[in-house]
Design an enzyme around this catalytic site. Structure first.
Site, PDB file in Angstrom:
ATOM      1  N   ASP A 106       0.831  -1.205   0.000  1.00  0.00           N
ATOM      2  CA  ASP A 106       0.000   0.000   0.000  1.00  0.00           C
ATOM      3  C   ASP A 106       0.862   1.249   0.000  1.00  0.00           C
ATOM      4  OD1 ASP A 106      -2.051   1.813   0.161  1.00  0.00           O
ATOM      5  OD2 ASP A 106      -2.419   1.504   2.301  1.00  0.00           O
ATOM      6  N   LYS A 144       1.377   7.895   0.870  1.00  0.00           N
ATOM      7  CA  LYS A 144       1.835   7.900   2.246  1.00  0.00           C
ATOM      8  C   LYS A 144       3.231   8.529   2.337  1.00  0.00           C
ATOM      9  CE  LYS A 144      -0.265   3.396   3.446  1.00  0.00           C
ATOM     10  NZ  LYS A 144      -1.125   3.776   4.581  1.00  0.00           N
ATOM     11  N   ASP A 182      -0.014  -5.190   5.006  1.00  0.00           N
ATOM     12  CA  ASP A 182      -1.387  -4.721   4.831  1.00  0.00           C
ATOM     13  C   ASP A 182      -2.319  -5.799   4.303  1.00  0.00           C
ATOM     14  OD1 ASP A 182      -3.068  -2.627   5.380  1.00  0.00           O
ATOM     15  OD2 ASP A 182      -2.870  -1.682   3.420  1.00  0.00           O
ATOM     16  N   ASP A 233      -5.976   6.328   0.000  1.00  0.00           N
ATOM     17  CA  ASP A 233      -5.285   5.572   1.043  1.00  0.00           C
ATOM     18  C   ASP A 233      -6.270   4.888   1.986  1.00  0.00           C
ATOM     19  OD1 ASP A 233      -3.099   4.528   2.344  1.00  0.00           O
ATOM     20  OD2 ASP A 233      -2.823   6.262   3.657  1.00  0.00           O
ATOM     21  N   ARG A 288     -11.128  -0.863   2.644  1.00  0.00           N
ATOM     22  CA  ARG A 288     -12.580  -1.015   2.765  1.00  0.00           C
ATOM     23  C   ARG A 288     -13.239  -1.208   1.399  1.00  0.00           C
ATOM     24  NH1 ARG A 288     -12.953   4.541   5.826  1.00  0.00           N
ATOM     25  NH2 ARG A 288     -10.874   3.754   6.358  1.00  0.00           N
TER      26      ARG A 288
END
Length: 499
Positions: free
Chosen positions: A267, A274, A285, A344, A348
């Site tokens: 990620d 990030k 992740d 980011d 979900r």
């Protein structure tokens, strides 16, 4: 993996571990810590020596405290006094981990078990030994040869009769093997760990257990069936997304549980990139996906009479000209749409697809998802505790009880009704990541929108913080913890016992 065997009359003991416990309510001048009566006949001179040693070394008897005594030209030549505290399963798990760390330079250790020891204690002890002995190696890395010193390869559990403990030891082994597999998957660097690689590892592991089936949806099939969230998150990577479905369907199953795990193999944050420090450990992740597939394989190893389907939506969230953008509208499996406020907040999006598919196509009785979902989890509960959400008090209490028995930690947080309005979008059915704070709660509320008729039979666990350990502690080793595997196997085992 470390060999652990049940024995009645061990021969040639070089290193002997004896359990000790604190004396509750002991007055001044009385022994504060005493040896536990064992089923192994301990020579009188060793009993006398231990009685003399305990006050001198100020042993507390607490679970996991070990004192190692060298006895030159005597047999046994090393003596370990192992605190077992209250003597419950958790205490024995801590003792097992401590024995392993204290005895790494031994080739073999014999542990004299209490004469009336419960099977749960043997399970805890073995889990502690096996989990603390875990070390990650790259797939092509040979086993270390060491410096010629012994490496602990065997632990003997001296009991009066092995029969009552064989099942507990087998359960501990299956649990530890599944947890170690999840740790391996999570620790593997993302240079190797593409969605395709992950799917291949699951298929290879499942092939060792009769009754498991594995299906893998590749990008073309995901597009044809409408998995818009998984495709969007994986759109910025040259290594396309996958959806792994692994099933355990025993003939005598009365309950069908679907497990869903977030599987972001790396990620970057996508376009909402990030900072460097936050990106360094993003190989972890996919810890939720690792946990659910490993638990399903563990359930098959234990032949649990519960039908289980694990879904691992896998994608690599990268930055490129094809990456999805904040403000895009994504159509998920089943038709609900999300306006992506933050690339980011990608986990979900893949979970939403898998959960909607589970409800629509798999007809489960229960739905449980695990995800390294939010940094807000660590802000609220620290590094060792997961956040648990459910609209069902009964289901939440059962899963929380399983976390405690398994030696993992979770705390229930509220699905606050007055926060639901924050999910409203003018462009789509939902905002994927509202900005009003309470990040872990809002992520859970968002996922709940995809549970359909299973809304009151769903548990969400945000386990980002406890999925990684900064150093060795108890049965945890530095790196991936495999958090959730032990909890899921406990809970699934309880379901099978309930019938």
């Amino acid at each position: 993996m470390l060999a652990i065997r049940l024995v009645v009359d061990p021969d040639g003991i070089d290193a002997l571990a004896l359990p000790v416990r604190p004396v509750e309510g002991a007055a001044d001048g009385e022994p504060q810590v005493v040896p536990v009566e064992t089923g192994l006949a301990v020579p009188t001179e060793i009993v006398t020596e231990v009685d003399a040693l305990l006050p001198q070394v100020e042993h507390t008897g607490a679970a996991g405290v070990v004192y190692r005594s060298i006895r030159p030209v005597q047999t046994p030549s090393r003596l370990l006094l192992v605190g077992i505290g209250t003597g419950d399963e958790a205490a024995w798990r801590a003792a097992g981990a401590a024995v392993y760390r204290a005895g790494t330079r031994e080739s073999s250790i014999t542990i004299a078990m209490p004469a009336d020891v419960e099977p749960a204690a043997v399970r805890g002890l073995a889990e502690g030994l096996w989990l603390a002995s875990y070390r990650f190696r790259m797939p092509d890395q040979p086993a270390p040869t060491g410096d010629g010193a012994p490496v602990l390869g065997e632990v003997l559990l001296a009991v009066t009769d092995p029969a009552p403990y064989e099942a507990a030891l087998a359960i501990a082994r299956a649990t530890a093997e599944a947890t170690r597999f999840a740790r391996d998957l999570t620790n593997t660097p993302s240079s190797l760990k593409s969605p395709q690689w992950f799917a291949e590892q699951v298929a290879a592991a499942a092939a060792h257990h009769e009754g498991l089936t594995v299906g893998v949806r590749e990008p073309e099939q995901l597009a044809a069936e409408g998995f818009g969230g998984i495709l969007a998150v994986g759109s910025g990577s040259a290594r396309g997304p996958r959806l792994v479905e692994i099933s355990w369907r025993p003939a005598n199953a009365q309950t069908h549980v679907v497990l869903v795990g977030k599987g972001i193999t790396f990620d970057t944050g996508g376009i909402s990139i990030k900072p460097r420090e936050a990106m360094k450990l993003m190989r972890k992740d996919m810890g939720g996906a690792a946990a659910v597939v490993a638990a399903t394989i563990g359930a098959a190893a234990l032949r649990l009479p519960v039908q289980i389907t694990a879904l691992a939506p896998l994608a690599e969230n990268m930055v490129s000209g094809s990456a999805f953008r904040p403000g895009d509208v994504i159509r998920h499996y089943g038709g609900l749409t999300s306006e992506t406020t933050n690339s980011d907040a990608e986990g979900r999006l893949v979970l939403a697809d898998a959960m909607a598919y589970a409800v629509d196509r798999l007809a489960p009785d229960l739905l449980i998802d695990l995800a390294t979902l939010t940094g807000a989890n660590a802000v609220a509960l620290g590094k060792r505790t997961a956040a648990l959400y459910s609209d069902s008090d009964e289901l939440a209490e059962a899963v929380l009880a399983a976390t405690t028995e398994a030696g993992e930690k979770a705390w229930r947080l509220p699905l606050a009704a007055d926060y639901v309005e924050y999910l409203g979008s003018e462009l789509a059915d939902l905002y994927s990541a509202p900005t009003q704070g309470a990040g872990s709660v809002l992520a859970a509320l968002y996922l709940r929108e995809f549970t359909g008729k299973l809304r009151d039979r769903w548990v969400h666990i945000d386990m980002s913080a406890p999925s990684w350990a900064e150093g060795d502690a108890g049965e945890l080793t530095k790196g991936a913890t495999g958090w959730g595997v032990r909890t899921l196997l406990r809970y699934l085992g309880q379901l099978s016992e309930a019938g």
